[in-house]
Design an enzyme around this catalytic site. Structure first.
Site, PDB file in Angstrom:
ATOM      1  N   THR A 130      45.606  41.454 -33.996  1.00 26.98           N
ATOM      2  CA  THR A 130      45.853  40.944 -32.636  1.00 26.98           C
ATOM      3  C   THR A 130      45.379  41.951 -31.598  1.00 26.98           C
ATOM      4  OG1 THR A 130      48.063  41.891 -32.699  1.00 26.98           O
ATOM      5  CG2 THR A 130      47.863  39.582 -33.336  1.00 26.98           C
ATOM      6  N   SER A 146      52.194  51.488 -27.871  1.00 29.80           N
ATOM      7  CA  SER A 146      51.938  50.067 -28.062  1.00 29.80           C
ATOM      8  C   SER A 146      50.475  49.823 -27.713  1.00 29.80           C
ATOM      9  CB  SER A 146      52.837  49.234 -27.164  1.00 29.80           C
ATOM     10  OG  SER A 146      52.341  49.269 -25.853  1.00 29.80           O
ATOM     11  N   LYS A 147      50.079  48.549 -27.871  1.00 31.07           N
ATOM     12  CA  LYS A 147      48.688  48.224 -27.584  1.00 31.07           C
ATOM     13  C   LYS A 147      48.364  48.479 -26.117  1.00 31.07           C
ATOM     14  CE  LYS A 147      48.253  45.331 -31.501  1.00 31.07           C
ATOM     15  NZ  LYS A 147      48.795  44.181 -32.129  1.00 31.07           N
ATOM     16  N   ARG A 148      49.382  48.539 -25.295  1.00 32.92           N
ATOM     17  CA  ARG A 148      49.149  48.809 -23.865  1.00 32.92           C
ATOM     18  C   ARG A 148      48.614  50.225 -23.644  1.00 32.92           C
ATOM     19  NH1 ARG A 148      53.908  46.087 -23.561  1.00 32.92           N
ATOM     20  NH2 ARG A 148      55.037  48.029 -23.482  1.00 32.92           N
TER      21      ARG A 148
END
Ligand code: GLU
Length: 284
Positions: A11, A246-248
């Site tokens: 993702t 996180s992906k952030r």
């Protein structure tokens, strides 16, 4: 033989937190001439993208990791999950739930669990006739596990976590979790539990953020007669502000670090594994 695995969802791009998790599993297997497997958890077509799948393999190889045998992609094994759902349905452990996320958050009696509001069981007692009519009308629904009923079948359960010892399983803290949705053949909980069994995983190394999920997985293992691996829930890497990555944290993506000129060894060190990648042992 110890069999570990890394099971990312395509993702987004892998970041340092993923690298840490992958390295934990890889080192544990490598230390005892075990097997380290790779699984791509691409069960949710709405969130997964093939380009991330390709990027994951590239990033792991760049990091110096290798894996045994074929990669298991969940999207190739839908019939396994359907068969498990069929068994659970046959045991009367699934029920359709028509509630939206909003309905659940708004429910006044929704208890709060470790991961937010716990489903208050609104649709659990829905008369079968009403549930069938609503399904036939085309109302979207999810299939939920009747946790209390499942627990009555299994009795008390435990699992072993390397850091915490023998842990009493308390699946009820997450409530009646979703095992299948209209738009995804099966949910994370069902797929991960079944896959670890089918891939012969003996030691599940993953972040402590999935500790509560393990309680549900233990219940599913007991109901579906699956092997029970040992668990090693590891602490999560945090960013400079002390928050979990996180992906952030785009700059922490492995490819961003690589493009910024960091070497694989440097990135492994940032992910908590300084030093060289050990050679495969050939003495056992
Ligand atoms: N696919 C899950 C994730 O990316 C990990 C599943 C697991 O390790 O059990 O968060």
């Amino acid at each position: 033989m110890i069999v570990t695995r890394f099971a990312p969802s395509p993702t987004g791009h892998l970041h340092l937190g993923h690298a840490h998790s992958a390295l934990v599993g890889w080192h544990r297997a490598r230390a005892v001439s075990g097997r380290f497997l790779l699984r791509i958890e691409d069960i949710d077509p709405a969130r997964c993208r093939p380009e991330y799948d390709v990027a994951i393999l590239e990033d792991l190889a760049w990091l110096g990791l290798d894996w045994a045998g074929p990669i298991r992609r969940q999207s190739d094994h839908l019939s396994d999950y359907e068969a498990a759902l069929g068994r659970l349905r046959g045991l009367g452990l699934l029920y359709p739930c028509f509630c939206s996320r909003k309905d659940i958050a708004a429910a006044v009696n929704a208890p709060h669990g470790p991961e937010g509001p716990v489903y208050p069981g609104t649709c659990r007692g829905l008369p079968a006739q009403i549930a069938v009519t609503r399904q036939e009308r085309g109302e979207p629904y999810a299939l939920r596990l009747d946790v209390a009923k499942a627990q009555m079948m299994t009795g008390p359960l435990t699992f072993t976590d390397e850091r915490q010892g023998v842990v009493e399983a308390r699946p009820e803290t997450l409530g009646d979790v979703v095992l299948a949705r209209r738009d995804a053949a099966a949910s994370y909980h069902l797929c991960v539990t079944l896959d670890d069994h089918l891939q012969g995983v003996t030691l599940v190394t993953r972040g402590i953020d999935l500790f509560h999920a393990t309680h549900i997985h233990r219940l599913l293992q007991a109901i579906l007669d699956l092997n029970v691996p040992t668990y090693a829930h590891h602490l999560l890497l945090t960013n400079a502000a002390g928050e979990r990555l996180s992906k952030r944290d785009g700059a922490m993506a492995l490819r961003a670090l690589r493009q910024a000129g960091r070497s694989a060894a440097e990135v492994r060190a940032l992910a908590g594994f300084p030093g060289q990648v050990p050679e495969a042992r050939t003495d056992t």
